[in-house]
Design a protein around this motif. Structure first.
Motif, PDB file in Angstrom:
ATOM      1  N   UNK A  35      -7.186  36.045 -62.551  1.00 40.26           N
ATOM      2  CA  UNK A  35      -8.251  35.489 -63.370  1.00 40.26           C
ATOM      3  C   UNK A  35      -7.847  34.210 -64.053  1.00 40.26           C
ATOM      4  N   UNK A  36      -8.856  33.460 -64.446  1.00 39.95           N
ATOM      5  CA  UNK A  36      -8.674  32.278 -65.293  1.00 39.95           C
ATOM      6  C   UNK A  36      -9.419  32.523 -66.605  1.00 39.95           C
ATOM      7  N   UNK A  37      -8.773  32.186 -67.689  1.00 39.68           N
ATOM      8  CA  UNK A  37      -9.350  32.264 -69.019  1.00 39.68           C
ATOM      9  C   UNK A  37      -9.154  30.916 -69.699  1.00 39.68           C
ATOM     10  N   UNK A  38      -9.863  30.714 -70.790  1.00 43.95           N
ATOM     11  CA  UNK A  38      -9.658  29.496 -71.563  1.00 43.95           C
ATOM     12  C   UNK A  38      -9.808  29.797 -73.041  1.00 43.95           C
ATOM     13  N   UNK A  39      -9.169  28.952 -73.822  1.00 43.13           N
ATOM     14  CA  UNK A  39      -9.263  29.080 -75.274  1.00 43.13           C
ATOM     15  C   UNK A  39      -9.373  27.700 -75.876  1.00 43.13           C
ATOM     16  N   UNK A  40     -10.510  27.448 -76.478  1.00 45.39           N
ATOM     17  CA  UNK A  40     -10.723  26.192 -77.180  1.00 45.39           C
ATOM     18  C   UNK A  40     -10.162  26.302 -78.590  1.00 45.39           C
ATOM     19  N   UNK A  41      -9.864  25.180 -79.167  1.00 39.97           N
ATOM     20  CA  UNK A  41      -9.286  25.144 -80.506  1.00 39.97           C
ATOM     21  C   UNK A  41     -10.217  25.842 -81.494  1.00 39.97           C
ATOM     22  N   UNK A  42      -9.675  26.794 -82.219  1.00 40.16           N
ATOM     23  CA  UNK A  42     -10.446  27.505 -83.220  1.00 40.16           C
ATOM     24  C   UNK A  42     -11.360  28.576 -82.689  1.00 40.16           C
ATOM     25  N   UNK A  43     -11.302  28.825 -81.391  1.00 38.89           N
ATOM     26  CA  UNK A  43     -12.186  29.823 -80.795  1.00 38.89           C
ATOM     27  C   UNK A  43     -11.373  30.920 -80.117  1.00 38.89           C
ATOM     28  N   UNK A  44     -12.041  32.009 -79.809  1.00 41.99           N
ATOM     29  CA  UNK A  44     -11.382  33.099 -79.113  1.00 41.99           C
ATOM     30  C   UNK A  44     -11.240  32.771 -77.626  1.00 41.99           C
TER      31      UNK A  44
END
Length: 126
Positions: A35-44
């Motif tokens: 899988x690929x996931x992402x996390x933006x600054x300040x977000x889950x």
């Protein structure tokens, strides 16, 4: 142990494209969904896409459906994420991860993935 190393991130203008790679070493990933996931600054952290062990089934978050394509090359022990029509809201650190159980269909829940890469930064300018 499995080591996952992402690459291909960078700075791109809105509407542009990037291709992320996730190279695995150590134990094989050929019998595992990825899988690929992402996390933006300040977000889950959020799910982006997943692919079954054979590459025959793929799953996407609604936010990226039609723009992103996940694929894999088991001979190279590598998973890819082709990202097209990028938007500023796609900016985040992108992580690849191995699903916890072999020969099982993936889910979008990060807790079901056991090995994670260090991440690669994607920044989309408007």
């Amino acid at each position: 142990q499995v080591q996952l190393v992402e690459s291909g991130g960078g700075l791109v203008q809105a509407g542009g494209s990037l291709r992320l790679s996730c190279a695995a070493s150590g134990r094989t990933i050929t019998s595992y969904a990825m899988g690929w996931f992402r996390q933006a600054s300040g977000k889950e952290r959020e799910f982006v896409a997943a692919i079954v062990w054979s590459g025959g089934g793929t799953y996407y978050a609604d936010s990226v459906k039609g723009r992103f394509t996940i694929s894999r090359d088991n001979a190279k022990n590598t998973v890819y994420l082709q990202m097209n029509s990028l938007k500023p809201e796609d900016s985040a650190v992108y992580y690849c991860a191995r699903y916890r159980s072999s020969w099982e269909l993936p889910t979008p829940h990060g807790s079901r993935y056991d090995y994670w890469g260090q991440g690669t930064q994607v920044t989309v300018s408007s």
